[in-house]
Design a protein around this motif. Structure first.
Motif, mmCIF file in Angstrom:
data_model
loop_
_atom_site.group_PDB
_atom_site.id
_atom_site.type_symbol
_atom_site.label_atom_id
_atom_site.label_comp_id
_atom_site.label_asym_id
_atom_site.label_seq_id
_atom_site.Cartn_x
_atom_site.Cartn_y
_atom_site.Cartn_z
ATOM 1 N N ASN A 99 3.203 -7.617 5.347
ATOM 2 C CA ASN A 99 3.681 -6.767 4.256
ATOM 3 C C ASN A 99 2.689 -5.637 4.070
ATOM 4 O OD1 ASN A 99 6.077 -8.213 3.532
ATOM 5 N ND2 ASN A 99 4.755 -9.835 2.739
ATOM 6 N N GLN A 100 3.205 -4.426 3.919
ATOM 7 C CA GLN A 100 2.343 -3.231 3.857
ATOM 8 C C GLN A 100 1.380 -3.306 2.680
ATOM 9 O OE1 GLN A 100 5.286 -0.175 3.512
ATOM 10 N NE2 GLN A 100 5.938 -0.363 5.646
ATOM 11 N N GLU A 101 0.163 -2.806 2.951
ATOM 12 C CA GLU A 101 -0.823 -2.598 1.886
ATOM 13 C C GLU A 101 -1.188 -1.114 1.890
ATOM 14 O OE1 GLU A 101 -3.153 -6.638 1.059
ATOM 15 O OE2 GLU A 101 -4.031 -5.492 2.680
ATOM 16 N N TYR A 102 -1.745 -0.653 0.768
ATOM 17 C CA TYR A 102 -1.979 0.791 0.606
ATOM 18 C C TYR A 102 -3.451 1.021 0.314
ATOM 19 C CZ TYR A 102 2.934 -0.029 0.323
ATOM 20 O OH TYR A 102 4.198 -0.483 0.624
ATOM 21 N N GLY A 103 -3.905 2.214 0.574
ATOM 22 C CA GLY A 103 -5.338 2.493 0.485
ATOM 23 C C GLY A 103 -5.802 2.848 1.883
ATOM 24 N N ILE A 104 -6.790 3.689 1.950
ATOM 25 C CA ILE A 104 -7.168 4.278 3.228
ATOM 26 C C ILE A 104 -7.717 3.242 4.215
ATOM 27 C CG2 ILE A 104 -9.557 5.012 2.818
ATOM 28 C CD1 ILE A 104 -8.366 7.872 3.526
ATOM 29 N N GLU A 106 -7.116 -0.045 4.214
ATOM 30 C CA GLU A 106 -6.026 -0.951 4.590
ATOM 31 C C GLU A 106 -5.153 -0.315 5.675
ATOM 32 O OE1 GLU A 106 -7.428 -2.218 0.581
ATOM 33 O OE2 GLU A 106 -7.112 -0.309 1.581
ATOM 34 N N THR A 107 -4.837 0.968 5.487
ATOM 35 C CA THR A 107 -3.977 1.672 6.448
ATOM 36 C C THR A 107 -4.656 1.759 7.808
ATOM 37 O OG1 THR A 107 -3.117 2.960 4.600
ATOM 38 C CG2 THR A 107 -2.660 3.806 6.793
ATOM 39 N N ARG A 108 -5.940 2.116 7.812
ATOM 40 C CA ARG A 108 -6.669 2.219 9.091
ATOM 41 C C ARG A 108 -6.758 0.857 9.778
ATOM 42 N NH1 ARG A 108 -11.574 6.008 6.929
ATOM 43 N NH2 ARG A 108 -10.504 8.004 7.061
ATOM 44 N N ARG A 109 -7.018 -0.179 9.007
ATOM 45 C CA ARG A 109 -7.081 -1.537 9.578
ATOM 46 C C ARG A 109 -5.766 -1.883 10.280
ATOM 47 N NH1 ARG A 109 -6.392 -5.646 5.001
ATOM 48 N NH2 ARG A 109 -4.355 -4.639 5.168
ATOM 49 N N ASP A 110 -4.647 -1.638 9.575
ATOM 50 C CA ASP A 110 -3.347 -2.011 10.135
ATOM 51 C C ASP A 110 -3.005 -1.179 11.367
ATOM 52 O OD1 ASP A 110 -3.300 -3.804 8.117
ATOM 53 O OD2 ASP A 110 -1.628 -2.928 7.013
ATOM 54 N N ARG A 115 -2.363 -1.087 17.236
ATOM 55 C CA ARG A 115 -2.713 -0.531 18.563
ATOM 56 C C ARG A 115 -3.205 -1.622 19.513
ATOM 57 N NH1 ARG A 115 -4.934 3.764 15.559
ATOM 58 N NH2 ARG A 115 -7.027 2.838 15.691
ATOM 59 N N ALA A 116 -4.096 -2.483 18.999
ATOM 60 C CA ALA A 116 -4.670 -3.540 19.841
ATOM 61 C C ALA A 116 -3.588 -4.516 20.318
ATOM 62 C CB ALA A 116 -5.756 -4.299 19.071
ATOM 63 N N LEU A 117 -2.667 -4.862 19.433
ATOM 64 C CA LEU A 117 -1.618 -5.817 19.795
ATOM 65 C C LEU A 117 -0.605 -5.189 20.740
ATOM 66 C CD1 LEU A 117 -0.912 -7.540 16.335
ATOM 67 C CD2 LEU A 117 -2.379 -8.359 18.176
ATOM 68 N N GLU A 118 -0.174 -3.966 20.394
ATOM 69 C CA GLU A 118 0.870 -3.331 21.208
ATOM 70 C C GLU A 118 0.372 -3.053 22.624
ATOM 71 O OE1 GLU A 118 1.956 -0.207 18.501
ATOM 72 O OE2 GLU A 118 3.201 -1.580 17.288
ATOM 73 N N ALA A 119 -0.943 -2.814 22.773
ATOM 74 C CA ALA A 119 -1.520 -2.596 24.114
ATOM 75 C C ALA A 119 -1.376 -3.850 24.978
ATOM 76 C CB ALA A 119 -2.991 -2.216 23.990
ATOM 77 N N GLN A 120 -1.238 -5.010 24.324
ATOM 78 C CA GLN A 120 -1.057 -6.277 25.060
ATOM 79 C C GLN A 120 0.389 -6.766 25.000
ATOM 80 O OE1 GLN A 120 -3.595 -7.571 26.852
ATOM 81 N NE2 GLN A 120 -4.771 -5.782 26.179
ATOM 82 N N HIS A 287 1.667 4.799 -5.175
ATOM 83 C CA HIS A 287 2.184 5.989 -4.499
ATOM 84 C C HIS A 287 1.110 7.086 -4.483
ATOM 85 C CE1 HIS A 287 6.726 5.220 -4.178
ATOM 86 N NE2 HIS A 287 6.198 4.087 -4.580
ATOM 87 N N ILE A 288 0.359 7.200 -5.571
ATOM 88 C CA ILE A 288 -0.733 8.192 -5.631
ATOM 89 C C ILE A 288 -1.764 7.907 -4.536
ATOM 90 C CG2 ILE A 288 -2.753 8.889 -7.019
ATOM 91 C CD1 ILE A 288 -0.209 10.243 -7.965
ATOM 92 N N LEU A 289 -2.067 6.631 -4.332
ATOM 93 C CA LEU A 289 -3.039 6.231 -3.309
ATOM 94 C C LEU A 289 -2.619 6.743 -1.934
ATOM 95 C CD1 LEU A 289 -5.464 4.433 -4.021
ATOM 96 C CD2 LEU A 289 -4.180 2.467 -3.218
ATOM 97 N N VAL A 290 -1.313 6.696 -1.668
ATOM 98 C CA VAL A 290 -0.809 7.140 -0.363
ATOM 99 C C VAL A 290 -0.720 8.671 -0.309
ATOM 100 C CG1 VAL A 290 1.136 7.002 1.255
ATOM 101 C CG2 VAL A 290 0.481 4.993 -0.094
ATOM 102 N N GLY A 291 -0.218 9.257 -1.398
ATOM 103 C CA GLY A 291 0.003 10.708 -1.403
ATOM 104 C C GLY A 291 -1.276 11.520 -1.516
ATOM 105 N N TYR A 292 -2.293 10.944 -2.157
ATOM 106 C CA TYR A 292 -3.546 11.667 -2.396
ATOM 107 C C TYR A 292 -4.711 10.765 -1.977
ATOM 108 C CZ TYR A 292 -0.275 14.474 -5.040
ATOM 109 O OH TYR A 292 0.815 15.239 -5.394
ATOM 110 N N PRO A 293 -4.944 10.640 -0.652
ATOM 111 C CA PRO A 293 -5.922 9.647 -0.168
ATOM 112 C C PRO A 293 -7.332 9.844 -0.722
ATOM 113 C CG PRO A 293 -4.706 10.648 1.674
ATOM 114 C CD PRO A 293 -4.308 11.381 0.432
ATOM 115 N N ARG A 294 -7.635 11.026 -1.282
ATOM 116 C CA ARG A 294 -9.010 11.229 -1.796
ATOM 117 C C ARG A 294 -9.356 10.224 -2.895
ATOM 118 N NH1 ARG A 294 -6.243 15.838 -3.494
ATOM 119 N NH2 ARG A 294 -5.904 16.067 -5.740
ATOM 120 N N VAL A 295 -8.347 9.732 -3.626
ATOM 121 C CA VAL A 295 -8.700 8.784 -4.699
ATOM 122 C C VAL A 295 -9.183 7.452 -4.116
ATOM 123 C CG1 VAL A 295 -7.126 9.857 -6.376
ATOM 124 C CG2 VAL A 295 -6.383 7.818 -5.148
ATOM 125 N N SER A 296 -8.834 7.165 -2.848
ATOM 126 C CA SER A 296 -9.374 5.977 -2.167
ATOM 127 C C SER A 296 -10.826 6.191 -1.774
ATOM 128 C CB SER A 296 -8.599 5.706 -0.871
ATOM 129 O OG SER A 296 -7.478 4.923 -1.085
#
Length: 481
Positions: A99-104, A106-110, A115-120, A287-296
């Protein structure tokens, strides 16, 4: 084999990723313990303990469905891709569901895990689950994220009128897998185990969360508009910790609220309308966290407020953190937080405004302190609330609106019951004196209670002056042009 990677969605009912995984075939569950990451994010010991306790009850529920729950350690999220890939290869996993999580972070981790999984050759699927609306689907006419809550709320209500998000079916029982569930650790290094009295306030498990929701929807929700600002009354749902950990979903909350109001939004009970609006505030800040990543990134939402001349006042900050400011409503609220892992929502605003306006101390100090103690700590809601209170955020209060803690106290705790509960040293004062013991007279005020650490009217003037002298947004844009 399908793998559900659990995060802040510790439930088996109405769990989008779990349901999707189970529909596709035999399913395994995994939870990653990430102590270094949690420390870096200032997660509270009470919150980490709450996660572990909820994992134990969830493991039992999943066992009834023959879904084993595995525990793996990835000290920081950088290690998540390698840890999950190894697990997938070990068990022949074809697809990972989350399930999606938000915040910079969290997004980078996912993205790194995908990428690592799809490469395999392993699929990675993310689902909308902890929100009612996908970030990016509620936008202004010009296609940008809303910055004003009332406008955002209006669009949300219109969408909900057209179609309510449906609850997701619980997975069917699957054939047993020859895999044992892991034992859930009782504690995690770096996080103290909270007191039994704190834990007792927040019993773990979906049954407990559903029971709270049902009781609130049956009894209290209709008084919510009138009583939610009174800290001495049980006027709030006490569901925030369960929502933050995903032990209950916003969809379940929305359906329960509407059911108690015969399916109506605006008409019928004003309490229901007000409570659904609170659910939408939670939505707005994500939604603010996603739209305005600077707050993260610990940045002010309003760039011009980065130039505020915050004061370095370690003694005053320490007095605030310890509940020794000499203003009873502030001190009682801080003591409530330290002892229960939770603070009443009205008091969160009063306490935050006192720190950022009367003491003119950077909101980030308060934001961090709250995260380190809140059992319901949530980056989006906590950051949104602090920036709102300090007038650095979205839809923020005008900077010249500064709550007076004594007036707030008299208005929302008129009998002083909340104050006397948390500050027993003031128990002998009458209901007028208890809000402002310094007015009682005598050279030292009330024994065992500190004198006020700041003059309210002088500190108010200081804050007004600091805000008035900020460069305008236009000036900043011109200078960066």
């Amino acid at each position: 084999m399908q793998l559900i990677w659990l995060r802040t969605d510790l439930r088996h009912d109405d769990n989008t990723a779990l349901s999707a995984a189970a529909k596709r075939g035999p399913t395994l569950a995994v939870y990653l313990i990430s102590p270094e990451q949690w420390l870096a994010h200032d997660d509270a010991p009470s919150k980490v303990d709450f996660w572990l306790r909820n994992l134990r009850t969830l493991s039992n529920s999943l066992q009834q469905l023959n879904i084993p729950l595995l525990i793996r350690t990835a000290p920081s999220w950088d290690q998540a891709p390698a840890v999950l890939l190894e697990l997938c290869q070990q068990h022949g996993v074809e697809a990972v569901h989350t399930n999606q999580e938000y915040g910079i972070h969290e997004t980078r981790r996912d993205q790194a895990v995908a990428r690592a999984l799809e490469a395999q050759g392993i699929e990675f699927h993310g689902y909308l689950d902890q929100l009612l609306f996908q970030p990016g689907s509620i936008l202004t006419q010009s296609g940008s994220y809303f910055q004003v809550f009332s406008q955002f709320r209006r669009i949300c209500y219109n969408r909900l009128h057209m179609a309510l998000p449906k609850l997701v079916a619980r997975p069917e029982k699957q054939s047993p897998l020859n895999i044992q569930s892991d034992v859930i650790p009782k504690s995690v290094s770096g996080f103290a185990v909270p007191s039994d009295s704190l834990r007792a306030l927040w019993p773990a498990g979906e049954d407990q969360a559903r029971q709270r929701l049902a009781q609130f929807a049956d009894e209290q929700i209709h008084y919510y508009q009138d009583e939610r600002d009174l800290p001495a009354k049980p006027g709030t749902s006490q569901l925030s910790a369960y929502l933050a950990a995903g032990v209950i979903s916003p969809r379940q909350c929305l359906h329960a609220a509407l059911q108690s109001n015969n399916g109506e939004f605006e008409s019928g009970s004003p309490g229901v309308f007000t409570w659904i609006t609170e659910l939408l505030w939670r939505e707005f800040y994500k939604h603010i966290l996603v739209g305005y990543p600077r707050v993260s990134r610990h940045r002010a939402f309003r760039p011009e407020t980065e130039y505020l001349p915050w004061r370095h006042a370690p003694d005053e900050l320490a007095a605030w953190k310890q509940g020794r400011t000499g203003f009873p409503i502030i001190d009682a609220a801080i003591r409530q937080l330290l002892e229960t892992g939770w603070m009443h929502n009205r008091l969160r605003m009063v306490v935050a405004m006192f720190l950022t306006k009367n003491l003119l101390i950077d909101w980030r100090e308060g934001e961090r302190f709250f995260m380190q103690h809140l059992i319901d700590g949530d980056l989006a809601a906590n950051n949104g609330g602090w920036q709102w209170s300090s007038s650095t955020g979205t839809d923020s209060v005008p900077y010249f609106r500064i709550f007076n803690p004594i007036t707030q106290s008299e208005r929302f705790d008129p009998e002083g019951k909340f104050i006397k509960h948390w500050l027993p040293e003031l128990a002998e004062l009458n209901k007028k004196q208890v809000h402002n013991p310094a007015s009682v007279g005598g050279l030292f005020g009330v024994a065992n209670y500190p004198a006020p650490i700041v003059n309210l009217s002088q500190s108010r003037d200081r804050a007004l002056s600091a805000f008035k002298n900020l460069p305008s947004r236009q000036m900043l844009e011109a200078s960066h042009g």
